[in-house]
Structures are given as structure tokens and as C-alpha cells.
Scaffold this active site. Structure first.
Site, PDB file in Angstrom:
ATOM      1  N   ASP A  32      -7.715   2.173   2.645  1.00  0.00           N
ATOM      2  CA  ASP A  32      -7.290   3.182   2.181  1.00  0.00           C
ATOM      3  C   ASP A  32      -5.923   2.989   1.426  1.00  0.00           C
ATOM      4  OD1 ASP A  32      -6.877   5.975   1.292  1.00  0.00           O
ATOM      5  OD2 ASP A  32      -5.764   6.151   3.016  1.00  0.00           O
ATOM      6  N   ASP A  34      -3.264   5.641  -0.006  1.00  0.00           N
ATOM      7  CA  ASP A  34      -2.318   6.744   0.246  1.00  0.00           C
ATOM      8  C   ASP A  34      -2.194   7.050   1.695  1.00  0.00           C
ATOM      9  OD1 ASP A  34      -1.185   8.012  -2.381  1.00  0.00           O
ATOM     10  OD2 ASP A  34      -3.365   7.690  -2.846  1.00  0.00           O
ATOM     11  N   ASP A 210      -6.574   6.799   6.887  1.00  0.00           N
ATOM     12  CA  ASP A 210      -5.505   7.897   7.731  1.00  0.00           C
ATOM     13  C   ASP A 210      -5.867   9.372   7.708  1.00  0.00           C
ATOM     14  OD1 ASP A 210      -2.946   9.342   5.554  1.00  0.00           O
ATOM     15  OD2 ASP A 210      -4.715   8.019   4.773  1.00  0.00           O
TER      16      ASP A 210
END
Length: 252
Positions: A32, A34, A210
Site C-alpha cells: 500500500d 498512503d 494500514d
């Protein structure tokens, strides 16, 4: 309905048991962007690429025979801007689009245009809260309310009203944002698609994210016999993950 994630609190990089990533000749990294490779910023355009990250990712790409992909909610062009010539493959907009190599054409995984009236409504809605932002995507949009947390429930209520009576688009929570995207599009399918072709095929997928939108990627990687991790469950912060990643393969 799942509630959006609150702003990430300040927390020290507390030690957690370090995962044992597969060796470079077996691993495929699907990461991922961001909140994982870069810290969350007030707006999508204001994120900063930490010094040394490009070098770390380039080294890992070489170690793993090119098996490095970014799996992101952003359009592919934005990753090209922040990480030019770094990942071998990019899955954009949660898997709506896929580019398997730098020279390959972008594959539309699913395409349906967002109704224009929704875009007009989103622009009007965001304008009510100074500092909130509207992020347009190929077949969706995101309403960011980090600067005005009280706008979150208002955005949710309005979006649910727009979506009522149809099943082509869904609402999804993110970190201080609400996103509208095509039903059935998620990072798990992107991970599965990437793992079907070289240089990823036959390797052990390692997915790290996240956010709630990353859980599908975690589950897909694990279902294929690989590894899936979430920040802060498995790494206390994004910075801690990047520091761990920087040391990967040095003892191989």
C-alpha cells in the site's frame, strides 16, 4: 456500517515481534502507499516521500527479480509522480486499473462512469466545510474531512442517500474520508491478479497496508500461502515498517 478510522494518534515505534519475510528469491512484495510507504497527510497531494525510500524500494525490486508492486487507492498516475520508475507493477484505485509492468498498457479491471449528478453534489457538499477536499477518480470519488472531523457523519448520510436504490457503487470508510467506488472492486482482487503473471507468479506474496481498505489485500495474500500485515497491528507505525523494510535482505 463500519465507522471511519479516527486520526492516527501519535505513538512511539514500540517494538513488536519482527515478521520473517520470505527470502528475496521467493518473495513478491505488494505494498500500500498512503499510511504505509508514506505518512498520511492533510491532503492527498501533500504527502512526502521519506528520504531513502526510493533507494530501499529499488533495491528490493532488484533483489526480488522485479516482484515489487504498489496496490493503492490512488490512480496509477499519482504513483508514477511520487515513485517514478520504481515499482514494476501498480494496481490503482483499489484494483480498478492495473499496469503489470512500466511499459505495459493499463488494464481496466472494471469500468462504469460515476453519475455526473453525484460529482456536482460532492462538490457542493465539500464546499460547506473549509479545508475538506474532493478527490476525483476514474470511476469514483473520495471526500476527505481530516480538517473537519464533524463533517464525517454529514458526508456519510449524504452519500448513503445518493446510493439508495442502486447496487453498482458502494460507500467505503477510510482514514478521515469516505469513498464511493464500484461494487466488487477491492485490493484482494488486485493482489490475485498481480500474482497470476511474472515476475510475481510462483512467489510468496507479502502484502502490507494500514487501513480498512487493505484488509482484503491481507486476506488474499494469506489465502495464497503468503503473508499479510497491517499497521499498527503488526508494525507500530508506518515509519517502523519502512525502517524494517530498509533492512530487508541485507543478511541474505
Amino acid at each position: 456500517m463500519t465507522t471511519p478510522s479516527p486520526a492516527e494518534p501519535d505513538r512511539p515505534d514500540l517494538p513488536l515481534p519482527a515478521p520473517a519475510f520470505p527470502p528475496p528469491d521467493r518473495a513478491a512484495f505488494l505494498l500500500d502507499f498512503d499510511g504505509t510507504l508514506v505518512d498520511i497527510a492533510p491532503t492527498p497531494a501533500s504527502v512526502k516521500v521519506e528520504e531513502g525510500l526510493v533507494e530501499t524500494l529499488t533495491r528490493i525490486r532488484t533483489l526480488c527479480g522485479g516482484a515489487l508492486a504498489i496496490v493503492t487507492g490512488r490512480p496509477i498516475a499519482q504513483i508514477d509522480h511520487f515513485l517514478p520508475h520504481v515499482p514494476t507493477a501498480i494496481a490503482g484505485e483499489h484494483g480498478l486499473t492495473l499496469r503489470r509492468s512500466p511499459d505495459a498498457p493499463t488494464e481496466p479491471m472494471m469500468t462504469t462512469p460515476l453519475p455526473e449528478p453525484w460529482i456536482d453534489r460532492a462538490e457542493t457538499l465539500v464546499a460547506r466545510f473549509a479545508g475538506c477536499a474532493l478527490e476525483r477518480k476514474q470511476a469514483g470519488l473520495v471526500l476527505h474531512y481530516r480538517s473537519h472531523p464533524e463533517a464525517g457523519p454529514v458526508f456519510e448520510q449524504e452519500i448513503l442517500a445518493w446510493l439508495s436504490g442502486q447496487d453498482r457503487f458502494e460507500i467505503h470508510p477510510s482514514k478521515m474520508a469516505w469513498e464511493i467506488r464500484l461494487a466488487g472492486v477491492h485490493k484482494g482482487k488486485a493482489v490475485e491478479a498481480l500474482m497470476q503473471a511474472p515476475p510475481f507468479r510462483g512467489r510468496i506474496p507479502v502484502f502490507v497496508g494500514d487501513d480498512v481498505t487493505d484488509r482484503d489485500g491481507v486476506e488474499a495474500a494469506r489465502a495464497m500461502g503468503g503473508q499479510g500485515y497491517l499497521i499498527p497491528d503488526d508494525f507500530p507505525t508506518a515509519h517502523a515498517f519502512r525502517a524494517f523494510l530498509a533492512g530487508y535482505g541485507e543478511q541474505s
